[in-house]
Design a protein around this motif. Structure first.
Motif, PDB file in Angstrom:
ATOM      1  N   THR A   1      -3.797  -2.416 -12.925  1.00 31.43           N
ATOM      2  CA  THR A   1      -5.252  -3.087 -12.162  1.00 31.43           C
ATOM      3  C   THR A   1      -6.451  -2.195 -11.616  1.00 31.43           C
ATOM      4  N   GLU A   2      -7.329  -1.786 -11.652  1.00 31.81           N
ATOM      5  CA  GLU A   2      -7.978  -0.565 -11.022  1.00 31.81           C
ATOM      6  C   GLU A   2      -7.746  -1.012 -10.048  1.00 31.81           C
ATOM      7  N   GLY A   3      -7.502   0.393  -8.508  1.00 28.90           N
ATOM      8  CA  GLY A   3      -7.853  -0.356  -7.352  1.00 28.90           C
ATOM      9  C   GLY A   3      -6.677  -1.335  -6.570  1.00 28.90           C
ATOM     10  N   PHE A   4      -6.061  -1.122  -7.456  1.00 26.13           N
ATOM     11  CA  PHE A   4      -4.830  -2.577  -6.431  1.00 26.13           C
ATOM     12  C   PHE A   4      -4.232  -1.372  -5.646  1.00 26.13           C
ATOM     13  N   LYS A   5      -3.878  -1.912  -4.496  1.00 24.18           N
ATOM     14  CA  LYS A   5      -2.784  -1.581  -3.595  1.00 24.18           C
ATOM     15  C   LYS A   5      -1.599  -2.679  -3.309  1.00 24.18           C
ATOM     16  N   ARG A   6      -0.072  -1.605  -3.641  1.00 22.06           N
ATOM     17  CA  ARG A   6       0.096  -2.365  -3.161  1.00 22.06           C
ATOM     18  C   ARG A   6       1.033  -3.160  -2.654  1.00 22.06           C
ATOM     19  N   GLN A   7       2.159  -4.168  -2.272  1.00 22.18           N
ATOM     20  CA  GLN A   7       2.900  -5.041  -1.307  1.00 22.18           C
ATOM     21  C   GLN A   7       3.909  -4.231  -1.185  1.00 22.18           C
ATOM     22  N   GLU A   8       4.511  -4.236   0.728  1.00 19.38           N
ATOM     23  CA  GLU A   8       5.385  -3.727   0.540  1.00 19.38           C
ATOM     24  C   GLU A   8       6.017  -4.667   1.730  1.00 19.38           C
ATOM     25  N   ALA A   9       7.446  -4.988   1.213  1.00 12.55           N
ATOM     26  CA  ALA A   9       7.840  -6.068   2.253  1.00 12.55           C
ATOM     27  C   ALA A   9       8.355  -5.532   3.988  1.00 12.55           C
ATOM     28  N   VAL A  10       8.414  -5.315   5.296  1.00 13.62           N
ATOM     29  CA  VAL A  10       8.617  -5.086   5.942  1.00 13.62           C
ATOM     30  C   VAL A  10       9.710  -5.643   6.875  1.00 13.62           C
ATOM     31  N   GLN A  11      10.910  -5.628   6.667  1.00 10.13           N
ATOM     32  CA  GLN A  11      12.130  -6.220   7.458  1.00 10.13           C
ATOM     33  C   GLN A  11      12.031  -5.643   9.087  1.00 10.13           C
ATOM     34  N   THR A  12      12.581  -6.788  10.218  1.00  9.10           N
ATOM     35  CA  THR A  12      12.535  -6.843  11.131  1.00  9.10           C
ATOM     36  C   THR A  12      13.768  -6.442  11.550  1.00  9.10           C
ATOM     37  N   GLU A  13      14.763  -6.608  12.505  1.00 11.10           N
ATOM     38  CA  GLU A  13      14.892  -7.285  13.537  1.00 11.10           C
ATOM     39  C   GLU A  13      15.517  -7.753  14.417  1.00 11.10           C
ATOM     40  N   GLN A  14      15.920  -8.773  14.516  1.00 13.09           N
ATOM     41  CA  GLN A  14      15.261  -9.826  15.285  1.00 13.09           C
ATOM     42  C   GLN A  14      16.993 -10.264  16.426  1.00 13.09           C
ATOM     43  N   PRO A  15      16.676 -10.453  17.682  1.00  7.62           N
ATOM     44  CA  PRO A  15      17.323 -10.510  19.381  1.00  7.62           C
ATOM     45  C   PRO A  15      18.766 -11.908  18.811  1.00  7.62           C
TER      46      PRO A  15
ATOM     47  N   ALA B   1      -3.842   3.931  -3.018  1.00  3.67           N
ATOM     48  CA  ALA B   1      -3.760   2.637  -3.776  1.00  3.67           C
ATOM     49  C   ALA B   1      -3.234   3.567  -5.000  1.00  3.67           C
ATOM     50  N   GLY B   2      -3.023   2.508  -6.300  1.00  4.40           N
ATOM     51  CA  GLY B   2      -1.941   2.969  -7.453  1.00  4.40           C
ATOM     52  C   GLY B   2      -0.366   2.786  -7.608  1.00  4.40           C
ATOM     53  N   PRO B   3       0.378   2.240  -8.831  1.00  6.24           N
ATOM     54  CA  PRO B   3       0.977   2.503  -8.970  1.00  6.24           C
ATOM     55  C   PRO B   3       2.577   3.200  -8.737  1.00  6.24           C
ATOM     56  N   ALA B   4       3.946   2.730  -8.072  1.00  6.15           N
ATOM     57  CA  ALA B   4       4.802   2.984  -7.958  1.00  6.15           C
ATOM     58  C   ALA B   4       5.612   2.761  -8.621  1.00  6.15           C
ATOM     59  N   LEU B   5       6.169   2.532 -10.341  1.00  9.14           N
ATOM     60  CA  LEU B   5       7.236   1.682 -10.914  1.00  9.14           C
ATOM     61  C   LEU B   5       8.474   1.719  -9.952  1.00  9.14           C
ATOM     62  N   GLU B   6       8.714   3.426  -9.941  1.00 13.32           N
ATOM     63  CA  GLU B   6      10.144   3.529  -9.557  1.00 13.32           C
ATOM     64  C   GLU B   6      11.139   2.660  -8.744  1.00 13.32           C
ATOM     65  N   THR B   7       9.906   2.670  -7.694  1.00 16.11           N
ATOM     66  CA  THR B   7       9.859   2.097  -6.146  1.00 16.11           C
ATOM     67  C   THR B   7      10.235   0.586  -6.180  1.00 16.11           C
ATOM     68  N   ASP B   8       9.159  -0.069  -7.101  1.00 15.87           N
ATOM     69  CA  ASP B   8       9.191  -0.848  -7.119  1.00 15.87           C
ATOM     70  C   ASP B   8      10.663  -2.023  -7.945  1.00 15.87           C
TER      71      ASP B   8
END
Length: 99
Positions: free
Chosen positions: A31-45, A59-66
């Motif tokens: 998909t042209e111009g697609f911005k990847r999604q990133e999951a960000v985890q946060t520690e809970q008290p 924007a752009g793919p990062a297949l290795e990272t995924d």
């Protein structure tokens, strides 16, 4: 402090969210111009994590990272599942002793 079961469950949910985000990224590689999604985890008290999904800044793919993210999510889920099962077994054994 949260119970071991709830901490492990939050870890399983975080792993599932990471897997979903990386799978979404792989599905949209072309998909042209697609911005990847990133999951960000946060520690809970008191234990556990919360997870939020955000868009990558570039924007752009990062297949290795995924692919690596998917493997990490799989192993994280399995590890948290083992903790969840062990916690339940320990609680069952404790109830058997008390009964």
């Amino acid at each position: 402090m949260n119970s071991l079961s709830s901490i492990a469950l939050s870890g399983m949910n975080a792993a599932q969210t990471s897997l979903n985000a990386s799978a979404h990224n792989v599905a949209n590689l072309a998909t042209e111009g697609f911005k990847r999604q990133e999951a960000v985890q946060t520690e809970q008290p008191g234990g556990g994590v919360s997870t939020q999904v955000r868009q990558a800044e570039v924007a752009g793919p990062a297949l290795e990272t995924d692919v690596v993210t998917q493997l990490q999510a799989k192993h994280s889920f399995i590890a948290n599942l083992a903790v969840f099962k062990t916690s339940n077994q320990m609680a069952g054994a404790l109830l058997d002793i008390k009964a």
